[in-house]
Design a protein around this motif. Structure first.
Motif, PDB file in Angstrom:
ATOM      1  N   LEU A 170       0.805  -1.229   0.000  1.00 34.51           N
ATOM      2  CA  LEU A 170       0.000   0.000   0.000  1.00 34.51           C
ATOM      3  C   LEU A 170       0.836   1.277   0.000  1.00 34.51           C
ATOM      4  O   LEU A 170       0.284   2.366   0.118  1.00 34.51           O
ATOM      5  CB  LEU A 170      -0.944   0.000   1.211  1.00 34.51           C
ATOM      6  N   LYS A 171       2.141   1.155  -0.169  1.00 32.74           N
ATOM      7  CA  LYS A 171       3.035   2.313  -0.048  1.00 32.74           C
ATOM      8  C   LYS A 171       2.656   3.478  -0.961  1.00 32.74           C
ATOM      9  O   LYS A 171       2.821   4.625  -0.600  1.00 32.74           O
ATOM     10  CB  LYS A 171       4.489   1.909  -0.275  1.00 32.74           C
ATOM     11  N   ASP A 172       2.097   3.189  -2.129  1.00 30.71           N
ATOM     12  CA  ASP A 172       1.728   4.247  -3.064  1.00 30.71           C
ATOM     13  C   ASP A 172       0.408   4.924  -2.684  1.00 30.71           C
ATOM     14  O   ASP A 172       0.019   5.915  -3.304  1.00 30.71           O
ATOM     15  CB  ASP A 172       1.614   3.702  -4.487  1.00 30.71           C
ATOM     16  N   TYR A 173      -0.277   4.400  -1.677  1.00 33.84           N
ATOM     17  CA  TYR A 173      -1.594   4.911  -1.290  1.00 33.84           C
ATOM     18  C   TYR A 173      -1.617   5.482   0.116  1.00 33.84           C
ATOM     19  O   TYR A 173      -2.654   5.942   0.571  1.00 33.84           O
ATOM     20  CB  TYR A 173      -2.637   3.802  -1.419  1.00 33.84           C
ATOM     21  N   LEU A 174      -0.478   5.446   0.804  1.00 34.12           N
ATOM     22  CA  LEU A 174      -0.413   5.926   2.191  1.00 34.12           C
ATOM     23  C   LEU A 174      -0.018   7.386   2.254  1.00 34.12           C
ATOM     24  O   LEU A 174       0.773   7.855   1.442  1.00 34.12           O
ATOM     25  CB  LEU A 174       0.585   5.092   2.991  1.00 34.12           C
ATOM     26  N   MET A 175      -0.569   8.065   3.241  1.00 35.52           N
ATOM     27  CA  MET A 175      -0.210   9.456   3.500  1.00 35.52           C
ATOM     28  C   MET A 175       0.528   9.493   4.822  1.00 35.52           C
ATOM     29  O   MET A 175       0.171   8.775   5.757  1.00 35.52           O
ATOM     30  CB  MET A 175      -1.465  10.327   3.582  1.00 35.52           C
ATOM     31  N   ASP A 176       1.535  10.348   4.921  1.00 39.21           N
ATOM     32  CA  ASP A 176       2.246  10.512   6.183  1.00 39.21           C
ATOM     33  C   ASP A 176       1.359  11.247   7.168  1.00 39.21           C
ATOM     34  O   ASP A 176       0.724  12.242   6.832  1.00 39.21           O
ATOM     35  CB  ASP A 176       3.542  11.313   5.984  1.00 39.21           C
ATOM     36  N   GLU A 177       1.349  10.723   8.424  1.00 41.07           N
ATOM     37  CA  GLU A 177       0.610  11.438   9.475  1.00 41.07           C
ATOM     38  C   GLU A 177       1.471  12.591   9.967  1.00 41.07           C
ATOM     39  O   GLU A 177       2.655  12.483  10.088  1.00 41.07           O
ATOM     40  CB  GLU A 177       0.298  10.501  10.643  1.00 41.07           C
ATOM     41  N   GLN A 178       0.825  13.687  10.247  1.00 41.64           N
ATOM     42  CA  GLN A 178       1.564  14.863  10.722  1.00 41.64           C
ATOM     43  C   GLN A 178       1.305  15.082  12.174  1.00 41.64           C
ATOM     44  O   GLN A 178       0.313  14.876  12.705  1.00 41.64           O
ATOM     45  CB  GLN A 178       1.122  16.083   9.933  1.00 41.64           C
TER      46      GLN A 178
END
Length: 61
Positions: free
Chosen positions: A53-61
């Protein structure tokens, strides 16, 4: 055992369900049963799931 399944259904995060539904079908087909369970219920995912899923994940801020 039946109660456990009911409790897990009730604890399903609607945001995770929505995100799962928005994944491309070809990606969903690659996921194992364990990875799908982790997607819905675990705070920490197995490396295999994160990689798929690496291409679909967003970094949490």
């Amino acid at each position: 055992m039946m109660n456990e399944k009911r409790n897990r259904k009730r604890d399903l995060d609607t945001k995770r369900l929505e995100a799962f539904r928005n994944l491309p079908a070809d990606i969903v087909k690659l996921l194992t049963k364990e990875e799908v369970q982790a997607f819905f219920y675990d705070d920490e995912w197995p490396d295999s799931l994160a990689e798929k899923l690496k291409d679909y994940l967003m970094d949490e801020q």
